[in-house]
Design a protein around this motif. Structure first.
Motif, PDB file in Angstrom:
ATOM      1  N   LYS A  86       0.795  -1.230   0.000  1.00 49.77           N
ATOM      2  CA  LYS A  86       0.000   0.000   0.000  1.00 49.77           C
ATOM      3  C   LYS A  86       0.828   1.281   0.000  1.00 49.77           C
ATOM      4  O   LYS A  86       0.370   2.316  -0.443  1.00 49.77           O
ATOM      5  N   LYS A  87       2.053   1.224   0.580  1.00 49.31           N
ATOM      6  CA  LYS A  87       2.799   2.470   0.785  1.00 49.31           C
ATOM      7  C   LYS A  87       3.914   2.672  -0.228  1.00 49.31           C
ATOM      8  O   LYS A  87       4.413   3.776  -0.394  1.00 49.31           O
ATOM      9  N   ILE A  88       4.353   1.571  -0.838  1.00 49.08           N
ATOM     10  CA  ILE A  88       5.528   1.653  -1.704  1.00 49.08           C
ATOM     11  C   ILE A  88       5.171   1.223  -3.114  1.00 49.08           C
ATOM     12  O   ILE A  88       4.433   0.267  -3.313  1.00 49.08           O
ATOM     13  N   GLY A  89       5.712   1.953  -4.087  1.00 49.95           N
ATOM     14  CA  GLY A  89       5.610   1.490  -5.467  1.00 49.95           C
ATOM     15  C   GLY A  89       7.004   1.353  -6.034  1.00 49.95           C
ATOM     16  O   GLY A  89       7.799   2.285  -5.969  1.00 49.95           O
ATOM     17  N   PHE A  90       7.306   0.144  -6.552  1.00 50.66           N
ATOM     18  CA  PHE A  90       8.638  -0.095  -7.111  1.00 50.66           C
ATOM     19  C   PHE A  90       8.641   0.057  -8.622  1.00 50.66           C
ATOM     20  O   PHE A  90       7.739  -0.400  -9.306  1.00 50.66           O
ATOM     21  N   VAL A  91       9.705   0.708  -9.141  1.00 48.93           N
ATOM     22  CA  VAL A  91       9.921   0.735 -10.591  1.00 48.93           C
ATOM     23  C   VAL A  91      11.364   0.289 -10.808  1.00 48.93           C
ATOM     24  O   VAL A  91      12.257   0.754 -10.113  1.00 48.93           O
ATOM     25  N   PHE A  92      11.557  -0.681 -11.723  1.00 43.11           N
ATOM     26  CA  PHE A  92      12.902  -1.233 -11.907  1.00 43.11           C
ATOM     27  C   PHE A  92      13.472  -0.864 -13.263  1.00 43.11           C
ATOM     28  O   PHE A  92      12.747  -0.578 -14.206  1.00 43.11           O
ATOM     29  N   GLN A  93      14.807  -0.963 -13.343  1.00 44.16           N
ATOM     30  CA  GLN A  93      15.494  -0.683 -14.603  1.00 44.16           C
ATOM     31  C   GLN A  93      15.018  -1.630 -15.708  1.00 44.16           C
ATOM     32  O   GLN A  93      14.748  -1.217 -16.822  1.00 44.16           O
ATOM     33  N   SER A  94      14.897  -2.912 -15.343  1.00 47.07           N
ATOM     34  CA  SER A  94      14.527  -3.900 -16.381  1.00 47.07           C
ATOM     35  C   SER A  94      13.025  -4.160 -16.402  1.00 47.07           C
ATOM     36  O   SER A  94      12.583  -5.228 -16.792  1.00 47.07           O
ATOM     37  N   PHE A  95      12.271  -3.190 -15.956  1.00 48.34           N
ATOM     38  CA  PHE A  95      10.786  -3.188 -16.002  1.00 48.34           C
ATOM     39  C   PHE A  95      10.143  -4.275 -15.148  1.00 48.34           C
ATOM     40  O   PHE A  95       9.191  -4.024 -14.426  1.00 48.34           O
ATOM     41  N   ASN A  96      10.686  -5.527 -15.263  1.00 49.42           N
ATOM     42  CA  ASN A  96      10.171  -6.638 -14.462  1.00 49.42           C
ATOM     43  C   ASN A  96       8.666  -6.810 -14.563  1.00 49.42           C
ATOM     44  O   ASN A  96       7.988  -7.042 -13.578  1.00 49.42           O
ATOM     45  N   LEU A  97       8.176  -6.727 -15.774  1.00 50.00           N
ATOM     46  CA  LEU A  97       6.759  -7.033 -15.962  1.00 50.00           C
ATOM     47  C   LEU A  97       6.617  -8.549 -16.026  1.00 50.00           C
ATOM     48  O   LEU A  97       7.565  -9.250 -16.364  1.00 50.00           O
ATOM     49  N   ILE A  98       5.422  -9.037 -15.682  1.00 48.53           N
ATOM     50  CA  ILE A  98       5.204 -10.486 -15.739  1.00 48.53           C
ATOM     51  C   ILE A  98       4.828 -10.847 -17.174  1.00 48.53           C
ATOM     52  O   ILE A  98       3.806 -10.392 -17.688  1.00 48.53           O
TER      53      ILE A  98
END
Ligand code: ADP
Ligand code: MG
Length: 723
Positions: A86-98
């Motif tokens: 609920k409090k954190i949203g992560f965004v990664f360099q390699s997108f890490n989409l499923i």
């Protein structure tokens, strides 16, 4: 109060042999809402480590991290999961989409983990994706998107739960400068709408547009500077003028939302406290299984082969026993009860080994006069209130309805011989003889219907009847030719050798036992022969001891009544020769079935190991996905649920495949048997299929236990580091 405060945070990594590596030392820094912070520093300086600590992915550190005044260290596992969700949203360099989920499902996954309603989930996700210019790509898979589009999907995923803090670890690292610019604009606007955005970057250009730059070197903060050039409302202005790439290219003017508006929709259902539901887990699993459908199909076929062999084996077993007992029923008289000794006591315990054939066996299988009386009186007592029928066992009584029979497995003891009428080419006349397998006295209910030849009759004095197999040794063309032949009978009982000429009166139908060497002889004739032999030896002529009792009830109901009583209460007694043979056959089949069951069991274990290996590999393949799910707040339980659901589905799939294949193969086998044998010894019971399906599910779920618990235990930080 600052939204995020770090005080004296230290982080050591354990390296092999108790050595430690200090990745962060004495980090004290705090951040406010609305800031867009760039963390800069050389590779290996500790930036990602810091992000993971703040994001609640890594809890092994010293010092304090306060979120809105709450110490992260005080959070229980559950609260930590909720914090990530609920409090954190992560965004990664390699997108890490499923990869196996659509753009829309990738964004809604965070809400799926909270068991949010489908309509609300999709509404929110579509609002966000529209805002990010991806309205026309909802159904696409991540591989069908460009890098910039993928990163915007990842941002939508990070925003879906309306978190307070966005952690972006090199979000533009994999993008060209134009696309980087777009992503940057988006992050800026997110910060402008009151969120804290912390972004790791290598690019000075990227850093220069943020509101604050924190520089890390060797795990220490070496500088922390406010960027005076940062214009807080730049993005909004750009949007209004439609001069931003982001505004012009991706958003039709009518559908321009600000993140503040989207936020309003989200907050409505922020109360939701649900967890990943079984149904959603099934949906996720189906998506993933579909993504590797060939692998899953092959696995299901592999498992189904062991199920097929199991069902077919069971069907064969019951088909054969069923066929034999049907045949036996067909050849027994509907009103005559046959009794013999079962080789057991009244409680059903074995009293001798019926497999050994000696005179002792014959005697223990024989009824003494006392026993005949006892059995008759016992049955009479039981039925006297229900019927007028009573057994009259006295053999001298004219109205007797109980007669004697004799049967014995006769191998080694009995043979028949004949002397060919013609001498052979050497001019010798040879006696040809064959061993008998079984010797029976002719039951009172045998009629001419059982004869296989037109020219025969039921045996009388000095006559015998033979099974087709026993007749065959006469080297005859057809069975009729055998009828009327004179042969010598050799039988050894105890110490008496009977050798006497007899005539073959008929060849008799012994149904399924047609391959057995069986001889039927008249009871009174055999009795008289024994008496003669006894007299010859100067002994008392006691005659034949009966091993079979026939009770002529004249009524089917009374027959059933007596048989039911005997079955329940007299374990020391069993039924007719046919029934005994059926029993013997069933026992043989049982032994055979046990052997087959063991083989089927082994193949099931092999199938189970196969499932285990495939699921285990799937866990390794999906390590990154598991890390992503954890970073967006999936609990261990959720991960476990996703993987066990998958093994459950594999079980159902294999079970259904097994049932379909078995029906096809069973159908083909039935056709083949019918055309060759005229009957098919395959009986498929509907419950075999349920058993097979249940078994398939059980072994799959069992096989899935280890891989899914391994998946649940994966360390998210390590999973995300995996390339
Ligand atoms: P950055 O993101 O700044 O490139 P990281 O935070 O990933 O750096 O890593 C900081 C330091 O910690 C590096 O020297 C790295 O080798 C080390 N490190 C990271 N993860 C581990 C780990 N699991 N075990 C041991 N050392 C690690
Ligand atoms: Mg890094």
């Amino acid at each position: 109060m600052k939204i995020l405060e770090l005080k004296d945070v230290n982080k050591d990594y354990d390296i092999e042999s108790k050595e430690k590596f200090t990745a962060l030392s004495n980090i004290s820094v705090s951040f406010d809402k609305g800031e867009l912070v760039s963390i800069v520093g050389e590779s290996g300086s500790g930036k990602s480590t810091l992000m993971n600590l703040i994001g609640g992915l890594d809890s092994s550190y010293t010092g304090t991290i306060n979120i809105s005044g709450h110490n992260l260290k005080d959070f229980k596992d559950k609260e930590l999961d909720d914090y990530r969700k609920k409090k954190i949203g992560f965004v990664f360099q390699s997108f890490n989409l499923i990869p196996h989920l659509s753009v829309l499902d990738n964004v809604t996954i965070g809400l799926t983990l909270s068991n949010e309603k489908e309509s609300i989930k999709n509404h929110k996700a579509i609002e966000l994706l529209t805002k990010l210019g991806l309205k026309n790509h909802l159904k696409k898979k991540p591989t069908q998107l460009s890098g910039g589009q993928k990163q915007r999907v990842a941002i939508a995923r990070a925003l879906i739960n309306d978190p307070d803090i966005i952690l972006a670890d090199e979000p533009t690292g994999a993008l060209d400068s134009g696309t980087s610019q777009q992503i940057l604009e988006i992050l800026k606007e997110i910060a402008d709408n009151g969120k804290l955005v912390i972004m790791v970057t290598h690019s000075e250009k990227v850093a220069s547009v943020s509101s604050r730059i924190v520089e890390i070197s060797d795990g220490k903060i070496i500088s922390d500077t406010k960027n005076n050039k940062y214009e807080k409302h730049m993005t909004k202005i750009l949007l209004k003028n439609k001069s931003s790439v982001y505004g012009n290219k991706f958003i039709p003017s009518k559908e321009t939302y600000t993140f503040a508006e989207v936020k309003n929709i989200q907050t409505k259902s922020k109360k939701s406290k649900g967890h990943l539901s079984f149904l959603s887990a099934v949906k996720l699993s189906i998506h993933n299984m579909w993504a590797s459908k060939i692998k899953n199909l092959l696995m299901a076929i592999g498992v189904s082969i062991s199920l097929i062999s199991m069902i077919l084996m069971l069907s064969f077993g019951s088909g054969l026993t069923g066929y034999i007992s049907d045949q036996a029923a067909e050849y027994s008289n509907p009103t005559i009860v046959t009794l013999s000794k079962s080789g057991r006591d009244r409680n059903g315990n074995k009293i001798h080994n019926s497999g050994e054939i000696d005179s002792q066996t014959i005697l223990s299988g024989a009824f003494t006069e006392q026993e005949i009386q006892e059995v008759s009186n016992d049955i009479n007592n039981h039925i006297k209130d229900k019927t007028d029928f009573q057994i009259i066992y006295d053999q001298e009584n004219e109205n007797k309805n109980l007669s004697y029979g004799f049967s014995v497995p006769a191998f080694t003891m009995g043979s028949i011989s004949y002397i060919p009428a013609e001498p052979d080419e050497n001019g010798e006349i040879k006696e040809i003889s064959t061993k008998l397998l079984y010797l029976y006295t002719t039951p009172p209910y045998y009629t001419e219907n059982k004869l296989l030849t037109d020219n025969g009759h039921i045996s009388k004095e000095n006559e015998i009847m033979l099974s087709p197999a026993a007749a065959e040794f006469f080297e005859i063309e057809d069975l009729e030719e055998c009828v009327g032949k004179e042969v010598f009978l050799n039988i050894t009982f105890d110490t008496y050798h009977l050798r006497m000429p007899v005539k073959v009166s008929a060849i008799i139908d012994v149904s399924v036992f047609s391959n057995s060497m069986i001889m039927y002889i008249d009871y009174d004739f055999l009795d008289a022969s024994i008496k003669a032999a006894q007299e010859d030896k100067g002994e008392e002529a006691s005659g034949l001891v009966p091993t079979l009792l026939f009770i002529e009830t004249g009524n089917e109901k009374i027959k059933t009544m007596i048989e039911d009583y005997v079955k329940e209460n007299r374990k020391d007694l069993s039924g007719s020769v046919e029934e005994q043979l059926v029993e013997m056959f069933s026992e043989m089949l049982n032994t055979f079935s046990i052997a087959l069951t063991v083989i089927a069991g082994i193949s099931l274990i092999v199938a189970m190991i196969m499932i285990l290996v495939v699921l285990y590999m799937s866990v390794s393949e999906r390590t990154k996905e598991i890390g992503v799910l954890k970073s967006i707040g999936a609990r261990k339980k959720d991960i476990k649920l996703i993987f066990s659901t998958e093994s459950f589905l594999v079980g159902i799939l294999s079970g259904i495949a097994g049932i379909i294949f078995t029906l096809i193969i069973g159908g083909i086998l039935t056709l083949i048997f019918n055309s060759i044998l005229g009957f098919a010894p395959i009986r498929m019971m509907w419950y075999y299929f349920f058993e097979a399906l249940a078994l398939s599910i059980v072994i799959s779920v069992l096989a899935g236990l280890y891989p899914s618990s391994k998946a649940a235990k994966l360390d998210p930080v390590e999973s995300l580091r995996r390339e």
